[in-house]
Design an enzyme around this catalytic site. Sequence first.
Site, PDB file in Angstrom:
ATOM      1  N   LYS A 201       0.854  -1.182   0.000  1.00 43.52           N
ATOM      2  CA  LYS A 201       0.000   0.000   0.000  1.00 43.52           C
ATOM      3  C   LYS A 201       0.889   1.231   0.000  1.00 43.52           C
ATOM      4  CE  LYS A 201      -3.732   2.223   2.488  1.00 43.52           C
ATOM      5  NZ  LYS A 201      -4.754   2.047   3.526  1.00 43.52           N
ATOM      6  N   LYS A 224       1.103   9.933   5.394  1.00 41.96           N
ATOM      7  CA  LYS A 224       1.250   8.617   6.022  1.00 41.96           C
ATOM      8  C   LYS A 224       2.558   7.944   5.608  1.00 41.96           C
ATOM      9  CE  LYS A 224      -3.746   7.905   6.595  1.00 41.96           C
ATOM     10  NZ  LYS A 224      -4.881   6.952   6.525  1.00 41.96           N
ATOM     11  N   LYS A 255      -2.166  -1.505  -3.905  1.00 39.11           N
ATOM     12  CA  LYS A 255      -3.022  -0.326  -3.838  1.00 39.11           C
ATOM     13  C   LYS A 255      -2.214   0.952  -3.840  1.00 39.11           C
ATOM     14  CE  LYS A 255      -6.211   1.655  -0.599  1.00 39.11           C
ATOM     15  NZ  LYS A 255      -6.698   1.610   0.738  1.00 39.11           N
ATOM     16  N   SER A 281     -10.091   5.558  -4.808  1.00 35.50           N
ATOM     17  CA  SER A 281     -11.069   6.635  -4.999  1.00 35.50           C
ATOM     18  C   SER A 281     -10.609   7.708  -5.985  1.00 35.50           C
ATOM     19  CB  SER A 281     -11.401   7.253  -3.648  1.00 35.50           C
ATOM     20  OG  SER A 281     -10.218   7.697  -3.009  1.00 35.50           O
ATOM     21  N   TYR A 319     -15.102   0.905  -7.133  1.00 35.39           N
ATOM     22  CA  TYR A 319     -16.366   1.626  -6.944  1.00 35.39           C
ATOM     23  C   TYR A 319     -17.251   1.496  -8.181  1.00 35.39           C
ATOM     24  CZ  TYR A 319     -13.612   3.425  -3.112  1.00 35.39           C
ATOM     25  OH  TYR A 319     -12.824   3.498  -1.990  1.00 35.39           O
TER      26      TYR A 319
HETATM   27  C1  PBG Z   1      -7.567   3.209   5.384  1.00 33.07           C
HETATM   28  C2  PBG Z   1      -7.850   3.076   3.943  1.00 33.07           C
HETATM   29  C3  PBG Z   1      -7.610   4.004   2.920  1.00 33.07           C
HETATM   30  C4  PBG Z   1      -8.161   3.468   1.759  1.00 33.07           C
HETATM   31  C5  PBG Z   1      -8.703   2.213   2.098  1.00 33.07           C
HETATM   32  N1  PBG Z   1      -8.479   1.985   3.450  1.00 33.07           N
HETATM   33  C6  PBG Z   1      -7.027   5.378   2.935  1.00 33.07           C
HETATM   34  C7  PBG Z   1      -5.743   5.645   3.561  1.00 33.07           C
HETATM   35  O1  PBG Z   1      -4.915   4.760   3.800  1.00 33.07           O
HETATM   36  O2  PBG Z   1      -5.517   6.811   3.850  1.00 33.07           O
HETATM   37  C8  PBG Z   1      -8.188   4.150   0.429  1.00 33.07           C
HETATM   38  C9  PBG Z   1      -9.228   3.714  -0.519  1.00 33.07           C
HETATM   39  C10 PBG Z   1      -9.491   4.627  -1.652  1.00 33.07           C
HETATM   40  O3  PBG Z   1      -8.851   5.678  -1.840  1.00 33.07           O
HETATM   41  O4  PBG Z   1     -10.400   4.294  -2.421  1.00 33.07           O
HETATM   42  N2  PBG Z   1      -6.419   2.656   5.869  1.00 33.07           N
END
Ligand code: PBG
Length: 331
Positions: A201, A224, A255, A281, A319
């Site tokens: 991630k 983050k 991701k 997203s 989505y």
């Molecule tokens: C939380 C999480 C996130 C997403 C899924 N779970 C955001 C983040 O890590 O800040 C993002 C999903 C998306 O952008 O569609 N840990």
Amino acid sequence: MNIVGSYPKTRLRRLRKSKWLRNLISETSISTNDLILPIFIREGKNKIESIKSMPGIKRYSLDKLSSILNQVRKYKIPTVALFPYTPNSKKDKQGTEALNPNNLVCRGIKLVKKKFPEIGVMCDVALDPYTSHGHDGVIISNKIDNDQTIKILVKQALLQARMGCDIIAPSDMMDGRIGKIRQELDRNNFKDVSILSYAVKYASNFYGPFRDAVGSKSKLKNDKKTYQMDFRNSSEAFREVALDIKEGADMVMVKPGMIYLDIIKQIKNNFKVPVLAYQVSGEYFLIKNAIQKKILKDDSIIESLIAFKRAGACAIVTYFAIDIAKKIKNI
Ligand code: PBG
């Protein structure tokens, strides 16, 4: 091996001349079996509300959840991922609400499993929906503390399993959490609950609309980057995946998805485990917005999803799951 003839004997257009022929030789396909739909849930009653940064996507109060789950069932989407929109009054520094057995996600899981037992439920394990600072872990001496966070995540995972969650999906990127979660699940006889690790991630800019959707955007002060991966790296992804598999992950997630197809492909080629991808997203927004403005055609959606399959993903969190399931049915 390079079996290439030359023109005019060889004409690659020969195999493109009709639809049936193109279908016959196509190397990749997508079916509704490959889709996971994220759903945002909220407190209250009789609420289906729009999310400004995610056109077409809604937040549902639990009494209205059936309206979307009926579609999930109708279009045979196998799994949903539940994400809670937590009111500020329930957020604190420790993310205490994550461990409340009566929290929104817990009620959501129970509802889906009771009314729609055939639909798989997947849940994030991370503290960001619940912390007042919007981070995925607890802060100790100005740092996101790995080991203290894991202690909470283990309890969060167990709680979700107790509620009936089928797939536990740690998305927090703390080191060592998969092993600890597996151990705790096994100790409590949840040996059949699977773990989908968000192993790779990235600290991405493309999560913006999601953070808005779960209400953590305005909370989050810094980025983050001390726990999510640096987007300049790919070798590191191998180490992440290898460790998580060793610790007991059943599946791994990459991701964001579309801008990390190179990573999906490499993981798929080097590890023989199911690799999933998350079309996040920000990626959704770019396509959806352009379609709404008639800058892109609808078919851009399927093209974007086929790309994941071509790269080697077995399933996609998107989505667009319902939009595309409708289309696939019509083909
Ligand atoms: C939380 C999480 C996130 C997403 C899924 N779970 C955001 C983040 O890590 O800040 C993002 C999903 C998306 O952008 O569609 N840990």
